[in-house]
Design a protein around this motif. Structure first.
Motif, PDB file in Angstrom:
ATOM      1  N   GLY A 171       0.834  -4.678  -2.837  1.00 54.38           N
ATOM      2  CA  GLY A 171       0.884  -3.556  -1.891  1.00 54.38           C
ATOM      3  C   GLY A 171       1.685  -3.926  -0.667  1.00 54.38           C
ATOM      4  O   GLY A 171       1.672  -5.073  -0.231  1.00 54.38           O
ATOM      5  N   ILE A 217       1.948   0.808  -3.776  1.00 56.69           N
ATOM      6  CA  ILE A 217       1.411  -0.190  -4.704  1.00 56.69           C
ATOM      7  C   ILE A 217       2.362  -0.273  -5.890  1.00 56.69           C
ATOM      8  O   ILE A 217       2.726   0.747  -6.467  1.00 56.69           O
ATOM      9  CB  ILE A 217       0.029   0.265  -5.244  1.00 56.69           C
ATOM     10  CG1 ILE A 217      -1.024   0.114  -4.169  1.00 56.69           C
ATOM     11  CG2 ILE A 217      -0.380  -0.528  -6.467  1.00 56.69           C
ATOM     12  CD1 ILE A 217      -1.663  -1.221  -4.116  1.00 56.69           C
ATOM     13  N   THR A 242       1.465   5.608  -4.241  1.00 60.40           N
ATOM     14  CA  THR A 242       1.273   5.494  -2.788  1.00 60.40           C
ATOM     15  C   THR A 242      -0.096   6.073  -2.451  1.00 60.40           C
ATOM     16  O   THR A 242      -0.209   7.240  -2.069  1.00 60.40           O
ATOM     17  CB  THR A 242       2.386   6.255  -2.028  1.00 60.40           C
ATOM     18  OG1 THR A 242       3.635   5.908  -2.605  1.00 60.40           O
ATOM     19  CG2 THR A 242       2.400   5.866  -0.558  1.00 60.40           C
ATOM     20  N   ILE A 287      -1.183  -1.680   3.514  1.00 53.24           N
ATOM     21  CA  ILE A 287      -2.259  -2.049   2.572  1.00 53.24           C
ATOM     22  C   ILE A 287      -2.792  -3.434   2.931  1.00 53.24           C
ATOM     23  O   ILE A 287      -2.015  -4.370   3.129  1.00 53.24           O
ATOM     24  CB  ILE A 287      -1.724  -2.005   1.132  1.00 53.24           C
ATOM     25  CG1 ILE A 287      -1.479  -0.537   0.751  1.00 53.24           C
ATOM     26  CG2 ILE A 287      -2.692  -2.668   0.159  1.00 53.24           C
ATOM     27  CD1 ILE A 287      -0.806  -0.324  -0.555  1.00 53.24           C
ATOM     28  N   ILE A 333      -6.613  -5.405  -2.192  1.00 58.23           N
ATOM     29  CA  ILE A 333      -6.598  -4.731  -3.501  1.00 58.23           C
ATOM     30  C   ILE A 333      -7.706  -5.352  -4.354  1.00 58.23           C
ATOM     31  O   ILE A 333      -7.930  -6.562  -4.282  1.00 58.23           O
ATOM     32  CB  ILE A 333      -5.240  -4.974  -4.219  1.00 58.23           C
ATOM     33  CG1 ILE A 333      -4.081  -4.373  -3.415  1.00 58.23           C
ATOM     34  CG2 ILE A 333      -5.243  -4.417  -5.633  1.00 58.23           C
ATOM     35  CD1 ILE A 333      -2.704  -4.750  -3.951  1.00 58.23           C
ATOM     36  N   VAL A 336      -7.850   0.218  -3.416  1.00 58.38           N
ATOM     37  CA  VAL A 336      -6.864  -0.187  -2.416  1.00 58.38           C
ATOM     38  C   VAL A 336      -7.365   0.238  -1.049  1.00 58.38           C
ATOM     39  O   VAL A 336      -7.814   1.377  -0.882  1.00 58.38           O
ATOM     40  CB  VAL A 336      -5.509   0.514  -2.698  1.00 58.38           C
ATOM     41  CG1 VAL A 336      -4.531   0.253  -1.581  1.00 58.38           C
ATOM     42  CG2 VAL A 336      -4.939   0.048  -4.007  1.00 58.38           C
TER      43      VAL A 336
END
Length: 601
Positions: A76, A82, A99, A105, A108, A119
């Motif tokens: 990310g 991502i 997205t 981000i 994860i 996320v």
């Protein structure tokens, strides 16, 4: 294939003070991965010299995690994107791209069947998302926080549970799938930096900036107890990582220690002291098989030793900022690569760096002289001579320049030529002996002839000015050479037979010294201006690197015979070149990594 990649000396993780660094580990326990700039770096845990770099993100990558199957990695970036990509092929083909949130981000997490991804991070309307990996459709709602979420983890057993940790001093507990908010965990008094389920799923732990770690029940989410009584650490805790058998965990803290906890007795078994400097703050950790890794603010990766807590088994060093210059030098029969970066940090070949206080700003150029000293010039307006056997900066061997130096070159008899902005300085035995001011041109780069008789200075007006060295002076005898455009770099061949120069008009020109600097050959091939040049030890080939991401290896006698290395560093152009031997070229770049290439003619 006339060339092939032999080694990658990968960059260190990009660190920021007070920001936790997430390191991922592969499920088989062979590799670990982290991010620097727009790159994801995968390294072998047993032999970190084996590395692979993924460069497909358009923005700064912040976190990357292996799927539990081991076949894919999700990474990310700062724009909320991502990318899910293949780990088995060399090309790392993109499988899916989403997205899920609109900001950076931060973490994860995958479910154990590698089907769902959570996320979290910074966003505009929501701070997290959970979705199916192959369609991107939502499988729940990550809500319940008023500020950005720092960390997320999913229980690796059914029934699935999801936990988050946020800057609003709370954690949240979810049941699913589809994941639904159950309740808030309000035990921390400061930002919560990390949350991790134990591998067996029985408990999960949170760690925060208040120096506390809390253990919760893995299915119900109820608080069991804190670790270490009053406080687990004297500083904020940035990361925790569980042992594979779920009985212990390690925590990394801003108090410059890593602690190993026995979760059953709630006490610290070992405290690893990592140093006293601010750069020794610990911002990330990973427990992988028998390896305990922690990451310092300096970017160094430490392999911790349970039996000797004050000394890591080994520390991986390198660059975390862009490399500006590099040189290769043979010492005691071995070739060492020296590289200097944007933050003034200098590394020496075999995973080591110079000790002591060095340059405080970007290192612009470096060379090694006859006395085995590394001569470096920097934007902090100094020239330094460093003994490469001692590997430590000397406080006395610093020459302060009147103007900012751009280039340094060395010759026999202790001579050094420094080109500054609007000034040329000749030094002998670390003392200034002659200065040329009030020039009619702007000098860019200088080169001393290996014979020590001539100094060549390349200028922005597209000319090369030749000075003869007489005693302690530079004498202008009115000799100039014409190039095609403003000179960007130049160098004499090692035997002094040729002078090669590159210019902004994308040309490389080689002059024959013995024939009064007549043009031997001109070389065209770059699509943008070339910026760096290095002669091969055989004096018949030289390499140039340009802003077009290309590196060419040219043959002096035949302008048509060339070897082209496209995309040596993918995202950035090559900032410096060097040769280890006639068939091994070294490239360094702004991605903070160094690569070795085998060249076959």
């Amino acid at each position: 294939m006339p060339y092939e990649l032999k080694h990658v000396f990968a960059s260190l993780p990009q660190m920021e003070r007070g920001v936790a660094k997430v390191i991922g580990g592969d499920p088989k326990g062979n590799n670990f991965l982290y991010t620097n700039g727009k790159c994801v770096i995968i390294r072998n845990i047993e032999n970190p010299a084996i590395a692979d770099i993924y460069t497909e993100h358009a923005h700064q990558v912040t976190v990357a995690k292996y799927a539990p199957s081991g076949f894919y990695i999700a990474s990310g970036d700062a724009s909320g994107k991502i990318r899910i990509w293949d780990t088995t092929q060399k090309e790392h083909l993109l499988k899916y791209e989403y997205t899920p949130i609109s900001g950076k981000i931060k973490d994860i997490a995958w479910t154990e069947d590698s089907k769902r991804i959570a996320v979290v991070g910074d966003g505009r309307e929501k701070f997290g998302a959970v979705f199916l990996w192959d369609s991107g459709s939502s499988v729940g709602d990550v809500s319940g926080h008023s500020k950005l979420i720092n960390s997320v983890d999913i229980r690796q057993k059914r029934p699935y549970r999801l936990a988050t940790a946020s800057d609003d001093t709370c954690g949240s507990f979810f049941e699913g799938p589809p994941f639904k908010f159950k309740f808030t965990l309000r035990d921390h008094s400061q930002f919560v930096n990390c949350v991790r389920f134990s591998p067996d799923g029985n408990v999960f732990a949170t760690a925060g900036a208040d120096g506390q770690i809390f253990i919760y029940d893995g299915t119900k989410g109820e608080l069991i107890s804190p670790l270490g009584g009053e406080k687990a650490h004297n500083g904020g805790i940035y990361a925790i990582s569980w042992s594979p058998d779920s009985s212990q965990l390690i925590s990394a803290s801003g108090d410059k220690t890593v602690k190993l906890w026995d979760v059953g007795t709630r006490t610290a078994v070992t405290t690893f002291n990592m140093g006293n400097d601010v750069t020794d703050q610990q911002l990330g950790c990973l427990w992988q098989k028998d390896h305990l890794l922690s990451i310092s603010l300096s970017g160094h990766i430490n392999y911790l030793d349970k039996n000797n807590p004050d000394r890591p088994i080994r520390t991986i060093k390198g660059h975390s900022k862009s490399i500006q210059c590099m040189t290769v030098h043979k010492s005691e029969g071995r070739q060492y690569i020296y590289s200097g970066s944007h933050d003034g940090h200098i590394n020496t070949g075999n995973n080591d760096c110079l000790k002591g206080k060095g340059h405080s700003n970007q290192v612009s150029k470096m060379v090694v002289n006859e006395a085995d000293e590394l001569v470096t010039c920097s934007m902090d307006d100094t020239l330094r001579y460093t003994n490469i056997k001692k590997k430590e900066y000397s406080a006395s061997d610093v020459v302060k320049m009147d103007l900012q130096p751009k280039s340094v070159s060395v010759g026999p008899g202790g001579l050094s030529l420094v080109v500054c902005i609007g000034q040329i300085v000749l030094l002998k035995d670390k003392k200034k002996i002659f200065t040329l001011d009030h020039l009619s041109y702007e000098p860019e780069v200088g080169a001393l002839h290996p014979g020590g008789t001539t100094a060549a200075v390349g200028a922005t007006d597209g000319k090369i000015y030749l000075y003869s060295i007489q005693g302690n002076t530079l004498k202008d005898e009115g000799r100039t050479l014409e190039a095609k455009g403003p000179i960007t770099d130049m160098a004499y061949s090692n035997d002094g037979a040729y002078l090669a120069a590159i210019d902004e008009k994308k040309a490389a020109t080689v002059y024959t010294v013995a024939d009064g600097y007549t043009v031997k050959n001109e070389f065209y091939g770059h699509h943008a201006k070339p910026v760096t040049l290095a002669w091969s030890p055989d004096n018949e080939h030289f390499a140039t690197g340009g802003m077009d991401m290309m590196v060419f290896v040219w043959t002096v006698n035949d302008a048509d015979q060339r070897i082209k290395l496209p995309d040596t560093h993918r995202l950035y152009h090559v900032s410096s070149l060097g040769w280890i031997d006639e068939h091994t070229l070294v490239t360094a770049s702004h991605d903070a990594s160094i690569k070795q290439w085998t060249i076959k003619y």
